[in-house]
Write a protein that holds these residues in place. Structure first.
Motif, PDB file in Angstrom:
ATOM      1  N   LEU A   1       1.305 -12.056 -13.864  1.00 18.65           N
ATOM      2  CA  LEU A   1       0.618 -10.787 -13.617  1.00 18.65           C
ATOM      3  C   LEU A   1       1.610  -9.669 -13.333  1.00 18.65           C
ATOM      4  O   LEU A   1       1.450  -8.539 -13.816  1.00 18.65           O
ATOM      5  CB  LEU A   1      -0.353 -10.941 -12.444  1.00 18.65           C
ATOM      6  N   PHE A   2       2.666  -9.956 -12.564  1.00 19.09           N
ATOM      7  CA  PHE A   2       3.693  -8.943 -12.290  1.00 19.09           C
ATOM      8  C   PHE A   2       4.458  -8.598 -13.571  1.00 19.09           C
ATOM      9  O   PHE A   2       4.822  -7.435 -13.785  1.00 19.09           O
ATOM     10  CB  PHE A   2       4.642  -9.430 -11.207  1.00 19.09           C
ATOM     11  N   GLU A   3       4.730  -9.571 -14.402  1.00 25.59           N
ATOM     12  CA  GLU A   3       5.406  -9.283 -15.673  1.00 25.59           C
ATOM     13  C   GLU A   3       4.548  -8.402 -16.567  1.00 25.59           C
ATOM     14  O   GLU A   3       5.073  -7.593 -17.336  1.00 25.59           O
ATOM     15  CB  GLU A   3       5.743 -10.595 -16.384  1.00 25.59           C
ATOM     16  N   LYS A   4       3.251  -8.558 -16.470  1.00 23.71           N
ATOM     17  CA  LYS A   4       2.342  -7.746 -17.276  1.00 23.71           C
ATOM     18  C   LYS A   4       2.249  -6.313 -16.760  1.00 23.71           C
ATOM     19  O   LYS A   4       2.199  -5.364 -17.555  1.00 23.71           O
ATOM     20  CB  LYS A   4       0.955  -8.398 -17.284  1.00 23.71           C
ATOM     21  N   GLU A   5       2.240  -6.136 -15.438  1.00 24.79           N
ATOM     22  CA  GLU A   5       2.026  -4.816 -14.851  1.00 24.79           C
ATOM     23  C   GLU A   5       3.318  -4.045 -14.603  1.00 24.79           C
ATOM     24  O   GLU A   5       3.300  -2.811 -14.573  1.00 24.79           O
ATOM     25  CB  GLU A   5       1.267  -4.957 -13.525  1.00 24.79           C
ATOM     26  N   VAL A   6       4.453  -4.737 -14.414  1.00 20.42           N
ATOM     27  CA  VAL A   6       5.727  -4.075 -14.090  1.00 20.42           C
ATOM     28  C   VAL A   6       6.670  -4.206 -15.286  1.00 20.42           C
ATOM     29  O   VAL A   6       7.171  -5.301 -15.569  1.00 20.42           O
ATOM     30  CB  VAL A   6       6.368  -4.698 -12.829  1.00 20.42           C
ATOM     31  N   PRO A   7       6.921  -3.129 -16.022  1.00 24.16           N
ATOM     32  CA  PRO A   7       7.799  -3.228 -17.208  1.00 24.16           C
ATOM     33  C   PRO A   7       9.224  -3.645 -16.863  1.00 24.16           C
ATOM     34  O   PRO A   7       9.887  -4.304 -17.668  1.00 24.16           O
ATOM     35  CB  PRO A   7       7.758  -1.802 -17.787  1.00 24.16           C
TER      36      PRO A   7
ATOM     37  N   ILE B   1      14.514  -6.194 -13.212  1.00 22.87           N
ATOM     38  CA  ILE B   1      14.141  -6.755 -11.911  1.00 22.87           C
ATOM     39  C   ILE B   1      13.727  -8.204 -12.119  1.00 22.87           C
ATOM     40  O   ILE B   1      13.000  -8.515 -13.062  1.00 22.87           O
ATOM     41  CB  ILE B   1      13.007  -5.944 -11.260  1.00 22.87           C
ATOM     42  N   GLU B   2      14.193  -9.074 -11.255  1.00 25.20           N
ATOM     43  CA  GLU B   2      13.881 -10.497 -11.361  1.00 25.20           C
ATOM     44  C   GLU B   2      13.128 -10.958 -10.121  1.00 25.20           C
ATOM     45  O   GLU B   2      13.481 -10.596  -8.995  1.00 25.20           O
ATOM     46  CB  GLU B   2      15.161 -11.320 -11.518  1.00 25.20           C
ATOM     47  N   ILE B   3      12.078 -11.757 -10.356  1.00 29.37           N
ATOM     48  CA  ILE B   3      11.364 -12.401  -9.253  1.00 29.37           C
ATOM     49  C   ILE B   3      12.096 -13.693  -8.931  1.00 29.37           C
ATOM     50  O   ILE B   3      12.068 -14.646  -9.700  1.00 29.37           O
ATOM     51  CB  ILE B   3       9.900 -12.664  -9.621  1.00 29.37           C
ATOM     52  N   LYS B   4      12.769 -13.721  -7.792  1.00 32.35           N
ATOM     53  CA  LYS B   4      13.593 -14.865  -7.434  1.00 32.35           C
ATOM     54  C   LYS B   4      12.758 -16.046  -6.939  1.00 32.35           C
ATOM     55  O   LYS B   4      13.075 -17.198  -7.244  1.00 32.35           O
ATOM     56  CB  LYS B   4      14.606 -14.455  -6.362  1.00 32.35           C
ATOM     57  N   ALA B   5      11.731 -15.789  -6.160  1.00 29.81           N
ATOM     58  CA  ALA B   5      10.926 -16.878  -5.600  1.00 29.81           C
ATOM     59  C   ALA B   5       9.547 -16.349  -5.254  1.00 29.81           C
ATOM     60  O   ALA B   5       9.373 -15.162  -4.942  1.00 29.81           O
ATOM     61  CB  ALA B   5      11.596 -17.465  -4.360  1.00 29.81           C
ATOM     62  N   ILE B   6       8.562 -17.265  -5.349  1.00 28.36           N
ATOM     63  CA  ILE B   6       7.177 -16.937  -5.011  1.00 28.36           C
ATOM     64  C   ILE B   6       6.609 -18.079  -4.177  1.00 28.36           C
ATOM     65  O   ILE B   6       6.769 -19.256  -4.527  1.00 28.36           O
ATOM     66  CB  ILE B   6       6.316 -16.729  -6.270  1.00 28.36           C
TER      67      ILE B   6
ATOM     68  N   CYS C   1       0.353 -14.059  -0.409  1.00 23.15           N
ATOM     69  CA  CYS C   1       1.420 -14.419  -1.347  1.00 23.15           C
ATOM     70  C   CYS C   1       2.671 -13.644  -0.952  1.00 23.15           C
ATOM     71  O   CYS C   1       2.604 -12.449  -0.642  1.00 23.15           O
ATOM     72  CB  CYS C   1       1.006 -14.093  -2.781  1.00 23.15           C
ATOM     73  N   LYS C   2       3.809 -14.315  -0.940  1.00 21.38           N
ATOM     74  CA  LYS C   2       5.102 -13.685  -0.640  1.00 21.38           C
ATOM     75  C   LYS C   2       5.988 -13.764  -1.882  1.00 21.38           C
ATOM     76  O   LYS C   2       6.101 -14.829  -2.506  1.00 21.38           O
ATOM     77  CB  LYS C   2       5.787 -14.370   0.537  1.00 21.38           C
ATOM     78  N   ILE C   3       6.632 -12.640  -2.193  1.00 18.76           N
ATOM     79  CA  ILE C   3       7.461 -12.538  -3.403  1.00 18.76           C
ATOM     80  C   ILE C   3       8.796 -11.914  -3.021  1.00 18.76           C
ATOM     81  O   ILE C   3       8.836 -10.862  -2.368  1.00 18.76           O
ATOM     82  CB  ILE C   3       6.783 -11.685  -4.485  1.00 18.76           C
ATOM     83  N   SER C   4       9.877 -12.551  -3.425  1.00 23.57           N
ATOM     84  CA  SER C   4      11.220 -11.970  -3.242  1.00 23.57           C
ATOM     85  C   SER C   4      11.729 -11.487  -4.592  1.00 23.57           C
ATOM     86  O   SER C   4      11.688 -12.228  -5.584  1.00 23.57           O
ATOM     87  CB  SER C   4      12.181 -13.008  -2.654  1.00 23.57           C
ATOM     88  N   VAL C   5      12.186 -10.249  -4.650  1.00 19.53           N
ATOM     89  CA  VAL C   5      12.611  -9.621  -5.895  1.00 19.53           C
ATOM     90  C   VAL C   5      14.043  -9.133  -5.755  1.00 19.53           C
ATOM     91  O   VAL C   5      14.531  -8.870  -4.651  1.00 19.53           O
ATOM     92  CB  VAL C   5      11.680  -8.447  -6.278  1.00 19.53           C
TER      93      VAL C   5
ATOM     94  N   MET D   1      -3.537  -3.358  -9.000  1.00 16.11           N
ATOM     95  CA  MET D   1      -4.147  -4.024 -10.151  1.00 16.11           C
ATOM     96  C   MET D   1      -4.063  -5.540 -10.002  1.00 16.11           C
ATOM     97  O   MET D   1      -5.020  -6.267 -10.321  1.00 16.11           O
ATOM     98  CB  MET D   1      -3.437  -3.583 -11.429  1.00 16.11           C
ATOM     99  N   ILE D   2      -2.951  -6.019  -9.498  1.00 17.07           N
ATOM    100  CA  ILE D   2      -2.781  -7.462  -9.312  1.00 17.07           C
ATOM    101  C   ILE D   2      -3.671  -7.959  -8.178  1.00 17.07           C
ATOM    102  O   ILE D   2      -4.287  -9.035  -8.282  1.00 17.07           O
ATOM    103  CB  ILE D   2      -1.298  -7.779  -9.041  1.00 17.07           C
ATOM    104  N   ILE D   3      -3.763  -7.189  -7.113  1.00 11.98           N
ATOM    105  CA  ILE D   3      -4.630  -7.582  -5.993  1.00 11.98           C
ATOM    106  C   ILE D   3      -6.087  -7.651  -6.441  1.00 11.98           C
ATOM    107  O   ILE D   3      -6.838  -8.554  -6.047  1.00 11.98           O
ATOM    108  CB  ILE D   3      -4.442  -6.605  -4.815  1.00 11.98           C
ATOM    109  N   ASN D   4      -6.498  -6.719  -7.292  1.00 14.59           N
ATOM    110  CA  ASN D   4      -7.874  -6.751  -7.791  1.00 14.59           C
ATOM    111  C   ASN D   4      -8.118  -7.989  -8.652  1.00 14.59           C
ATOM    112  O   ASN D   4      -9.198  -8.577  -8.592  1.00 14.59           O
ATOM    113  CB  ASN D   4      -8.161  -5.485  -8.594  1.00 14.59           C
ATOM    114  N   GLU D   5      -7.135  -8.376  -9.449  1.00 18.13           N
ATOM    115  CA  GLU D   5      -7.279  -9.579 -10.272  1.00 18.13           C
ATOM    116  C   GLU D   5      -7.355 -10.828  -9.398  1.00 18.13           C
ATOM    117  O   GLU D   5      -8.044 -11.795  -9.755  1.00 18.13           O
ATOM    118  CB  GLU D   5      -6.108  -9.676 -11.249  1.00 18.13           C
ATOM    119  N   LEU D   6      -6.667 -10.818  -8.264  1.00 20.72           N
ATOM    120  CA  LEU D   6      -6.672 -11.963  -7.354  1.00 20.72           C
ATOM    121  C   LEU D   6      -7.783 -11.856  -6.305  1.00 20.72           C
ATOM    122  O   LEU D   6      -7.798 -12.657  -5.364  1.00 20.72           O
ATOM    123  CB  LEU D   6      -5.312 -12.070  -6.654  1.00 20.72           C
TER     124      LEU D   6
END
Length: 543
Positions: free
Chosen positions: A209-215, A222-227, A235-239, A262-267
């Motif tokens: 979802l983040f890959e879809k919403e964040v170009p 930007i890389e998502i290191k851990a979720i 949900c905790k995300i380190s970027v 947008m992601i929060i609404n999907e979840l």
């Protein structure tokens, strides 16, 4: 009576359309079904049988081996009888005898039907496996087909996928015909049940979802290191950003929080904590335990790979979280065992956690300094190696004959209104020389202005106009010397300073510029204006 393959294809047309099977798969299934049905009909499991499709018709043959002495007439045939069928037959050859499959009994027909179903099912599984095996952990759009208490069947295109109860977001309500986004988690090939399993509760779903919403994440900036995620709750995300000019947290949140919303609404309202990743485990755990503020992170000697996080007394419950949720997510995110204690408890135990934390920080900084020095040394070695490997002109892989050939070809080629590379280089060189000359002349003018007295330039016209008044001014000055009051020393110094400032403001010309200006004035004086009738002015001149 021959069985038409076309009639079989029409009978199986619905299966081919729904499951996208090729005609070759249907033909192979039909051949194997006919062979097994015939063996069932004659009740000889090891009989030699061959099936062929020629001109759209299926032919079934009972094969027997040519031998001298026949022991089993169902499997063998004598050479004498074989020559009646084929005169050129030899020992160990196979003799084909076509059979009439229209006389099959009911058991043989049922077996043929089951074999066709099984083969089509296996082919369908193979197609689905090849289609979705490379799409594991990818997000797809699906349509809910069936809703059951323990699972949901989702149509994802070429097959139906199962979403188990444990892979659903708690609190979500699903309806038949609803469009939902799911992530493919598993593709099975040998199971009898569902082949493809999908999920909405996996952390990969949040990543997609983040890959879809964040170009910036999709582009790799930007890389998502851990979720770490507890579906439906938090949900905790380190970027981490590879571009220092881009804020990873701000990019994920978006303008006014539009992207993360947008992601929060999907979840369906699941809370998301975004923080910056660090290779320093102490900073990473401090960020992971947000919104609480940790004082120090020290090793836990009693537990392997364990850490003790020291927090203020008033933030102990905040760091642990409701039902231990915050601490549990931090453990999942860092893959380290964490024990959270208050600062007062550590003081009672007599542990100097601040000194230990400071020592850990110094060790980390020393390690990073060594890594930077090592990388810098490698870079220097690469540059030195590149300098030594510069090729010499003498070892170039061409000869002057090749150059002559190229020049001949260029001479024969038609001329074009284009600037060659040599001309461009020549123009660039000339421009550089002109700029250098201008800089030198400017510097010389500044030196002359500061060192030498100011040279005043007057034109010939000014000299001619001032010639008549020079004598008058000299006589007047001599006569009025005794009349003018004497100036004081201070007034003289002020006048001299003003005169110097005025002279510095005057334009300064070099000798070449003076010569050019004088030549221009000479040309202007010698210009003959054809539009003027000079004879009209002759009467004003004496003969």
């Amino acid at each position: 009576m021959k069985l038409k393959v076309e009639s079989i294809a029409k009978a199986l047309q619905g299966i081919e359309t729904d499951r996208q099977l090729t005609p070759e798969i249907v033909e192979d299934a039909l051949k194997e079904a006919m062979i097994k049905a015939y063996r069932k009909h004659i009740e000889i499991p090891d009989a030699y049988v061959k099936a062929e499709i020629v001109n759209g018709e299926i032919h079934l043959y009972h094969q027997r081996i040519v031998v001298e002495d026949v022991e089993d007439d169902e499997l063998e045939i004598s050479l004498k009888d074989a020559k009646k069928v084929d005169p050129n037959v030899q020992i160990s050859d196979m003799i084909d005898e076509e059979v009439d499959y229209t006389q099959f009994d009911r058991a043989a027909v049922v077996l043929a039907k089951n074999v066709i179903k099984q083969k089509i099912r296996e082919a369908e599984k193979q197609i689905v496996y090849e289609e979705y095996n490379d799409k594991v952990d990818e997000m797809v759009m699906g349509t809910i087909e069936t809703v059951e208490p323990k699972f949901v069947i989702v149509n994802i295109g070429k097959t139906l996928a199962m979403m188990k109860k444990s892979q659903q977001i708690p609190g979500e309500v699903y309806r038949e015909g609803q469009k939902i986004l799911v992530v493919i988690t598993e593709v099975n090939k040998d199971t009898k049940g569902a082949q493809v399993l999908v999920s909405r509760a996996t952390p990969v779903f949040v990543r997609r979802l983040f890959e879809k919403e964040v170009p910036e994440i999709y582009q790799g900036i930007i890389e998502i290191k851990a979720i770490a995620r507890e579906p439906g709750e938090r949900c905790k995300i380190s970027v981490h950003s590879y571009n220092e000019n881009i804020d990873p947290i701000g990019a994920c949140i978006g303008p006014r929080g539009s992207r993360v919303q947008m992601i929060i609404n999907e979840l369906h309202g699941e809370k998301i904590d975004i923080f910056e990743w660090s290779d320093n485990i102490s900073d990473l755990i401090k960020n992971a335990l947000s919104p609480s503020e940790a004082i120090a992170v020290i090793p836990n000697e009693e537990v392997k790979d364990g850490l003790i996080v020291v927090v203020p007394e008033n933030q102990l419950s905040l760091a642990i979280g409701k039902r231990g949720k915050n601490a549990r997510l931090a453990v999942k995110l860092t893959n380290r065992k964490i024990d959270i204690k208050s600062d007062s408890e550590m003081d009672e135990l007599g542990i100097d956690y601040r000194a230990i934390s400071q020592q850990m920080q110094e060790e980390y900084e020393a390690k990073k300094a060594k890594e930077r020095a090592y990388k810098q040394q490698l870079r220097i070695e690469e540059l030195n190696k590149a300098d030594t490997e510069i090729e010499n002109v003498d070892v170039a892989d061409f000869t002057y004959e090749d150059v002559d050939t190229i020049l001949d070809i260029e001479d024969e080629a038609p001329l074009q209104n284009t600037t060659t590379l040599f001309e461009k280089e020549q123009e660039k060189k000339e421009m550089d020389e002109m700029e250098e000359a201008a800089r030198i002349a400017k510097a010389k003018r500044k030196e002359k202005a500061s060192a030498a007295p100011t040279v005043e330039y007057t034109s010939k016209f000014e000299n001619f106009a001032d010639a008549s008044s020079k004598q008058e001014t000299t006589s007047k000055v001599s006569k009025k010397k005794h009349e003018e009051p004497k100036e004081t020393k201070e007034e003289k110094t002020d006048l001299s300073e003003a005169k110097q400032q005025f002279e510095q403001m005057r334009p300064i010309y070099s000798e070449e510029e003076l010569a050019e200006i004088e030549a221009q004035q000479m040309e202007e004086e010698n210009i003959w204006d054809e539009d003027v009738d000079y004879e009209e002015f002759d009467e004003y001149y004496d003969d």
